[in-house]
Design a protein around this motif. Structure first.
Motif, short mmCIF file in Angstrom:
data_model
loop_
_atom_site.label_atom_id
_atom_site.label_comp_id
_atom_site.label_asym_id
_atom_site.label_seq_id
_atom_site.Cartn_x
_atom_site.Cartn_y
_atom_site.Cartn_z
N SER A 1 -21.11 11.47 -47.21
CA SER A 1 -20.50 10.18 -46.87
C SER A 1 -19.76 10.22 -45.54
CB SER A 1 -19.53 9.74 -47.98
OG SER A 1 -20.20 9.62 -49.22
N VAL A 2 -19.24 11.40 -45.17
CA VAL A 2 -18.45 11.51 -43.94
C VAL A 2 -19.32 11.31 -42.70
CG1 VAL A 2 -16.92 12.98 -42.58
CG2 VAL A 2 -16.73 12.95 -45.08
N PRO A 3 -20.44 12.04 -42.54
CA PRO A 3 -21.29 11.76 -41.36
C PRO A 3 -21.86 10.36 -41.36
CG PRO A 3 -22.37 13.32 -42.84
CD PRO A 3 -20.96 13.19 -43.30
N ALA A 4 -22.08 9.79 -42.55
CA ALA A 4 -22.54 8.40 -42.59
C ALA A 4 -21.50 7.47 -41.98
CB ALA A 4 -22.83 7.98 -44.03
N GLY A 5 -20.22 7.77 -42.22
CA GLY A 5 -19.15 6.98 -41.62
C GLY A 5 -19.01 7.24 -40.14
N VAL A 6 -19.11 8.52 -39.74
CA VAL A 6 -19.01 8.86 -38.32
C VAL A 6 -20.09 8.15 -37.53
CG1 VAL A 6 -19.26 10.74 -36.65
CG2 VAL A 6 -17.91 11.11 -38.72
N GLU A 7 -21.31 8.13 -38.08
CA GLU A 7 -22.44 7.50 -37.39
C GLU A 7 -22.48 5.98 -37.59
OE1 GLU A 7 -24.58 8.99 -35.27
OE2 GLU A 7 -23.18 10.67 -35.51
N ARG A 8 -21.50 5.47 -38.34
CA ARG A 8 -21.43 4.03 -38.62
C ARG A 8 -22.75 3.50 -39.18
NH1 ARG A 8 -16.79 1.51 -36.55
NH2 ARG A 8 -15.22 3.17 -36.36
N MET A 9 -23.28 4.21 -40.17
CA MET A 9 -24.44 3.71 -40.89
C MET A 9 -24.09 2.33 -41.44
SD MET A 9 -26.30 5.49 -44.18
CE MET A 9 -27.90 4.95 -44.73
N PRO A 10 -24.99 1.34 -41.32
CA PRO A 10 -24.65 0.00 -41.82
C PRO A 10 -24.11 0.07 -43.25
CG PRO A 10 -26.72 -0.07 -40.63
CD PRO A 10 -26.34 1.39 -40.73
N LEU A 11 -22.94 -0.50 -43.45
CA LEU A 11 -22.26 -0.38 -44.74
C LEU A 11 -23.09 -0.91 -45.91
CD1 LEU A 11 -19.76 0.61 -46.17
CD2 LEU A 11 -18.66 -1.59 -45.69
N PRO A 12 -23.75 -2.08 -45.79
CA PRO A 12 -24.56 -2.55 -46.94
C PRO A 12 -25.64 -1.54 -47.33
CG PRO A 12 -24.23 -4.34 -45.39
CD PRO A 12 -23.73 -3.10 -44.72
N ALA A 13 -26.30 -0.93 -46.34
CA ALA A 13 -27.33 0.07 -46.64
C ALA A 13 -26.70 1.30 -47.28
CB ALA A 13 -28.07 0.46 -45.36
N PHE A 14 -25.55 1.73 -46.77
CA PHE A 14 -24.87 2.89 -47.33
C PHE A 14 -24.49 2.65 -48.79
CE2 PHE A 14 -20.83 4.94 -48.44
CZ PHE A 14 -21.19 6.28 -48.30
N LEU A 15 -23.92 1.48 -49.07
CA LEU A 15 -23.50 1.18 -50.44
C LEU A 15 -24.69 1.05 -51.38
CD1 LEU A 15 -20.62 -1.38 -49.76
CD2 LEU A 15 -20.41 1.02 -50.42
N LEU A 16 -25.77 0.45 -50.90
CA LEU A 16 -26.97 0.30 -51.74
C LEU A 16 -27.56 1.66 -52.08
CD1 LEU A 16 -29.16 -1.39 -53.11
CD2 LEU A 16 -30.34 -1.50 -50.90
N LEU A 17 -27.74 2.51 -51.08
CA LEU A 17 -28.33 3.83 -51.30
C LEU A 17 -27.42 4.70 -52.18
CD1 LEU A 17 -29.58 4.40 -47.67
CD2 LEU A 17 -31.05 4.16 -49.68
N THR A 18 -26.12 4.59 -51.95
CA THR A 18 -25.16 5.35 -52.76
C THR A 18 -25.20 4.89 -54.20
OG1 THR A 18 -23.70 5.74 -50.86
CG2 THR A 18 -22.72 5.91 -53.05
N THR A 19 -25.27 3.57 -54.41
CA THR A 19 -25.32 3.04 -55.77
C THR A 19 -26.58 3.49 -56.49
OG1 THR A 19 -24.05 1.08 -55.12
CG2 THR A 19 -25.33 0.92 -57.15
N LEU A 20 -27.72 3.41 -55.83
CA LEU A 20 -28.98 3.80 -56.46
C LEU A 20 -29.00 5.30 -56.79
CD1 LEU A 20 -31.53 1.75 -54.31
CD2 LEU A 20 -30.77 1.27 -56.64
N GLY A 21 -28.64 6.13 -55.81
CA GLY A 21 -28.62 7.57 -56.05
C GLY A 21 -27.62 7.97 -57.12
N SER A 22 -26.44 7.37 -57.08
CA SER A 22 -25.41 7.68 -58.07
C SER A 22 -25.83 7.22 -59.47
CB SER A 22 -24.09 7.01 -57.69
OG SER A 22 -23.62 7.50 -56.45
N ALA A 23 -26.46 6.05 -59.54
CA ALA A 23 -26.89 5.53 -60.84
C ALA A 23 -27.89 6.47 -61.50
CB ALA A 23 -27.49 4.14 -60.68
N ILE A 24 -28.81 7.02 -60.71
CA ILE A 24 -29.80 7.95 -61.26
C ILE A 24 -29.12 9.22 -61.77
CG2 ILE A 24 -31.77 9.42 -60.69
CD1 ILE A 24 -32.63 7.22 -58.70
N TRP A 25 -28.28 9.80 -60.92
CA TRP A 25 -27.58 11.04 -61.29
C TRP A 25 -26.68 10.82 -62.51
CZ3 TRP A 25 -27.48 16.14 -59.81
CH2 TRP A 25 -26.35 16.89 -60.13
#
Length: 205
Positions: free
Chosen positions: A124-148
């Motif tokens: 999550s830290v490099p994603a923030g440093v690189e300013r990954m678009p927040l909606p994409a970050f939250l969507l991918l995080t939600t999907l990956g976390s939901a599976i795990w």
């Protein structure tokens, strides 16, 4: 640790499981492989609703990841480069290569990183440093976390009193991941010692 997690869930129910998972993101030594199966076991015994456990643990994962994304965004690229320039064996060019790699593979890293011990917090830290678009970050995080989370909560639910068996399998997986990471770090250090020198490029944004 188990007693503290149990106490938290007894007091707050499913939101307590979510809070524990959020803290696990911020403090990786708190093991999700204990929190999630224990939440599943609590659901099997009627202490909390199974759907609520899945919902709140995933929400906790996203909240913790979002906080670390914010840390990366506040740190920013210039501070990251400045820190890298002062660290022994690390070149500014290493940061630039990491940035290029993240630009190509960042979406996959955020999604699959949610299923890798330790790295599910750090990514999550490099994603923030690189300013990954927040909606994409939250969507991918939600999907990956939901599976795990779903896999481990359901395992604890199915195993009941034997939920601790899950931690044994995950412990082997975690040790394998850490061994690979340690080997990569040692290889990096070895290369730097054999080929010393500092990168001179210091691009800015």
């Amino acid at each position: 640790m188990e007693a503290w997690i149990n106490s938290l869930m007894d007091t707050l129910g499913a939101p307590g499981a979510g809070l524990a998972v959020a803290l696990e993101n911020l403090f990786p030594p708190i093991p999700s492989e204990v929190i999630l199966p224990l939440a599943g076991f609590a659901s099997a015994t009627g202490r909390m609703d199974l759907f609520a456990a899945l919902l709140w643990t995933t929400a906790g994962s996203v909240a913790g990841a979002w906080a670390l994304y914010g840390v990366g965004a506040l740190l920013g690229r210039e501070r990251t480069v400045a820190v890298a320039a002062r660290l022994p064996l690390l070149k500014v060019s290493d940061i630039e290569r990491t940035e290029a790699w993240f630009a190509r593979h960042g979406t996959k890293a955020v999604f699959f990183g949610r299923m890798v011990p330790i790295f599910r917090s750090l990514i999550s830290v490099p994603a923030g440093v690189e300013r990954m678009p927040l909606p994409a970050f939250l969507l991918l995080t939600t999907l990956g976390s939901a599976i795990w989370n779903t896999a481990f909560v359901l395992a604890g639910y199915a195993l009941g009193d034997n939920w601790e068996e899950v931690t044994g399998y995950v412990s082997v997986y975690s040790k394998a991941v850490l061994a690979v990471a340690a080997a990569a770090v040692l290889g990096f250090v070895g290369m730097r010692l054999l080929r010393p020198g500092r990168g001179a490029r210091r691009g800015t944004r």
